[in-house]
Scaffold this motif. Structure first.
Motif, short mmCIF file in Angstrom:
data_model
loop_
_atom_site.label_atom_id
_atom_site.label_comp_id
_atom_site.label_asym_id
_atom_site.label_seq_id
_atom_site.Cartn_x
_atom_site.Cartn_y
_atom_site.Cartn_z
N LEU A 83 0.69 -1.04 -0.12
CA LEU A 83 0.18 0.37 0.03
C LEU A 83 0.80 1.46 0.04
O LEU A 83 1.77 1.72 0.42
N ASP A 84 0.27 1.98 -0.57
CA ASP A 84 1.13 3.22 -0.92
C ASP A 84 0.35 4.98 -0.56
O ASP A 84 -0.82 4.15 -0.48
N GLU A 85 0.69 5.72 -0.24
CA GLU A 85 -0.03 6.60 -0.03
C GLU A 85 -1.61 7.11 -0.49
O GLU A 85 -2.18 7.59 -0.39
N ASP A 86 -1.19 6.93 -2.06
CA ASP A 86 -2.66 7.10 -3.02
C ASP A 86 -3.57 5.59 -2.93
O ASP A 86 -4.55 6.23 -3.26
N ASP A 87 -2.77 4.56 -2.22
CA ASP A 87 -3.72 3.79 -1.92
C ASP A 87 -4.46 4.25 -0.56
O ASP A 87 -6.04 4.26 -0.33
N LEU A 88 -3.74 4.69 0.58
CA LEU A 88 -4.75 5.38 1.50
C LEU A 88 -5.42 6.47 1.17
O LEU A 88 -6.91 6.88 1.63
N ARG A 89 -4.95 7.68 0.40
CA ARG A 89 -5.84 8.43 -0.07
C ARG A 89 -7.13 8.15 -0.69
O ARG A 89 -8.55 8.29 -0.60
N GLN A 90 -7.27 7.24 -1.40
CA GLN A 90 -8.08 6.42 -2.30
C GLN A 90 -9.32 5.50 -1.32
O GLN A 90 -10.58 5.90 -1.14
#
Length: 145
Positions: A83-90
């Motif tokens: 998981l990356d920051e974009d995944d957490l944002r989504q």
């Protein structure tokens, strides 16, 4: 029973489970712990995200047990870098205000022997999908009426 080669993995899935803040009791965490302890799944990532009534998002620190972590603090440190920051944002964008969610990435280790057998026989996965539980329940209900 044959042993699967070390390079065989089971299917890896993710779920984003959303709860009202007042219903995040720890029951789900206990069930997840049972799945991990019994070897049914291997946990790769677990992140708890909270969205307050105004829409402010917080990724909760699981290193300390608090009522806000819903018992998932047991899994503090479950990080695989999948998981990356974009995944957490989504994930945060998908949440309704005044909720808390567990974002979980896990491997279906129960499937490893099946995957190994298929690979040994030259099998190759060419399609995969998940049938929503509501669709399954409707189809099963239709067969009993």
């Amino acid at each position: 029973m044959s042993t699967a080669p070390a390079d065989v993995l089971g299917p890896v899935d993710y779920v984003l489970l959303e709860f009202p803040h007042d219903r995040f009791t720890g029951e789900t965490s206990d069930a997840l712990r049972n799945l991990v302890d019994s070897g049914v799944i291997r946990l790769y990532d677990l992140t708890v995200i909270s969205k307050d009534p105004d829409g402010e998002v917080t990724v909760l620190d699981l290193t300390e047990a608090t009522p806000d972590t819903g018992g998932f603090d047991f899994f503090a440190g479950a990080r695989s870098n999948l998981l990356d920051e974009d995944d957490l944002r989504q994930a945060a964008d998908a949440l309704q205000p005044n909720t808390v969610a567990a974002l979980i990435v896990y491997e279906n280790t129960w499937a490893i022997p099946f995957v190994a057998a298929a690979r040994n026989s030259g099998g190759e996965l060419i399609a995969s999908a998940r049938i929503p539980a509501a669709d399954l329940m409707s189809a099963l209900d239709a067969t009993t009426t």
